[in-house]
Design a protein around this motif. Structure first.
Motif: not given
Length: 344
Positions: A332-336, A338-344
Motif C-alpha cells: 500500500t505504501i509503495l502504491l501511494l 507511485l501515485a503521489f510522488p513525494g508522498f514519503l
C-alpha cells in the motif's frame, strides 16, 4: 422416546414409565464345533465349505454382543395422556430427573429410585430438562416458559426475546435446553436453548438458537437457525459444537462461539429426528474421528442411525497472517508513493 446414560446404566422412557436398564458388551462366543466334527455335529471327515464373502468372518470375530438387564421401573407421569418426555442424570449419576405431559418435575435418588421431590413446574407438557453442575435444573415447557429451579424454588425465568422487541412473547415456545462447557475456559458454563414457532404458518418463520451465561442466566447471543422446526439439541463434550435435528429429518452442526452453521444435510432421514449425539472426545473417540473435527450421530423414526462427519477446518498459522498483513502494508505504501510522488 427418551433416554439418558450414566456409565453402563440406561434410563429409558416408555409411555408413562421410566425403565432402568444395565447394558454390557461381551466378546462373541467361540464358534461351535471342533476338529473331527462336521457342521451337523456328527463325527467323520470334515467337509470343505465354499469361501465366505470377503471380510464376513473378520466382522463376526470383531463384533461384540450387547446384553441388557432390567433393574427397575417406575411410573413418572400421571396425566390422562401420560407420557414421559424428558429424563436426565446429574453429573455423578446420583440423581435422576424426569418430566412429562403432566408438567410435574420429579427427582429420584439413584440407584434406589426413591422419589425425593415432586412439584408442578409448568402448565402443560415439559419438553426438555437440563441439569447444571450445582444441581440447578432448567426446564422447557409448552407454556412458553423456560425456568431455572433450585429444588422446588424458582430461581428465574428466561426471556430470550427481551432484546428483540419485534417478537411477541407467545409467538415462540422453548423446545430444548442443554448446558455446555466453554472451550479453553474450564470455569465457564453456557446454557443453550432452542425456540420454535408456536403456530405453523404458510411461510414458516425461523427457529432461533440462544446462548446464555450458565451462572447469571443472561442472554449472550441469539441467532436464527433455519425455518425447519427443530426437534432435538446436543452439545459436544468440549462445548465447541451444537448438533440439531429437525422434524423433517434434517441434521445440522453449528459452532457454539457464534452459533453459525457449519454443516447441514437436508432430510437426512426424511422423518422426525428424535435425538442427536456427538462422538465422545475421548482417546477412542479421537481415533474414530480419523482426522475430522467432529462426528455426530442421529437417530429418527425411520429406525436408522446415521453418522455425520465435520471435516477439519483449514486455518493459517498466526505468523503467516502477520507476514501477509506486513506485506499488504508495504504494498500500500509503495502504491501511494507511485501515485503521489513525494508522498514519503
Amino acid at each position: 422416546m427418551t433416554m439418558a446414560l450414566a456409565g453402563d446404566i440406561i434410563a429409558a422412557g416408555q409411555d408413562a414409565s421410566c425403565h432402568i436398564l444395565r447394558f454390557s458388551l461381551q466378546a462373541p462366543a467361540a464358534p461351535s464345533g471342533s476338529a473331527g466334527r462336521n457342521g451337523s455335529g456328527e463325527k467323520g471327515p470334515r467337509k470343505r465349505r465354499g469361501p465366505s464373502p470377503a471380510g464376513q468372518n473378520d466382522t463376526q470375530r470383531q463384533t461384540s454382543e450387547v446384553t441388557v438387564e432390567s433393574l427397575h421401573s417406575v411410573r413418572t407421569d400421571f396425566s390422562p395422556d401420560a407420557l414421559q418426555k424428558a429424563v436426565r442424570f446429574n453429573a455423578d449419576g446420583s440423581l435422576l430427573v424426569t418430566g412429562g405431559a403432566d408438567g410435574f418435575l420429579r427427582l429420584w435418588e439413584f440407584p434406589s429410585m426413591k422419589k425425593t421431590l415432586e412439584f408442578k413446574a409448568h402448565d402443560g407438557e415439559i419438553e426438555d430438562i437440563a441439569l447444571g453442575p450445582d444441581n440447578k435444573v432448567v426446564t422447557a415447557g409448552r407454556d412458553f416458559q423456560c425456568c431455572v429451579w433450585q429444588q422446588d424454588q424458582l430461581v428465574t425465568g428466561l426471556r430470550w426475546n427481551e432484546n428483540l422487541p419485534g417478537i411477541p412473547d407467545k409467538a415462540y415456545r422453548y423446545q430444548a435446553c442443554r448446558f455446555g462447557a466453554v472451550e479453553d475456559n474450564a470455569g465457564a458454563l453456557r446454557l443453550y436453548t432452542v425456540q420454535v414457532p408456536h403456530k405453523r404458518e404458510r411461510r414458516p418463520p425461523p427457529c432461533y438458537l440462544t446462548k446464555w451465561d450458565g451462572k447469571s442466566f443472561l442472554p449472550l447471543l441469539t441467532r436464527p437457525c433455519g425455518t425447519e422446526v427443530i426437534s432435538c439439541l446436543s452439545i459436544s463434550d468440549s462445548g465447541t459444537f451444537l448438533g440439531l435435528g429437525t422434524v423433517t429429518g434434517s441434521v445440522a452442526i453449528h459452532i457454539a462461539f457464534s452459533l453459525q452453521r457449519l454443516y447441514y444435510v437436508k432430510e437426512a432421514h426424511g422423518i422426525v429426528v428424535t435425538d442427536v449425539a456427538f462422538v465422545p472426545e475421548s482417546q477412542r473417540g479421537r481415533e474414530l474421528l480419523a482426522g475430522n473435527e467432529a462426528a455426530l450421530l442421529s437417530v429418527a423414526v425411520d429406525s436408522r442411525c446415521k453418522l455425520h462427519l465435520l471435516p477439519s477446518r483449514r486455518s493459517l498459522p498466526v505468523w503467516l497472517l502477520l507476514l501477509l498483513c506486513a506485506g499488504l502494508i508495504v504494498a500500500t505504501i509503495l502504491l501511494l508513493q507511485l501515485a503521489f510522488p513525494g508522498f514519503l
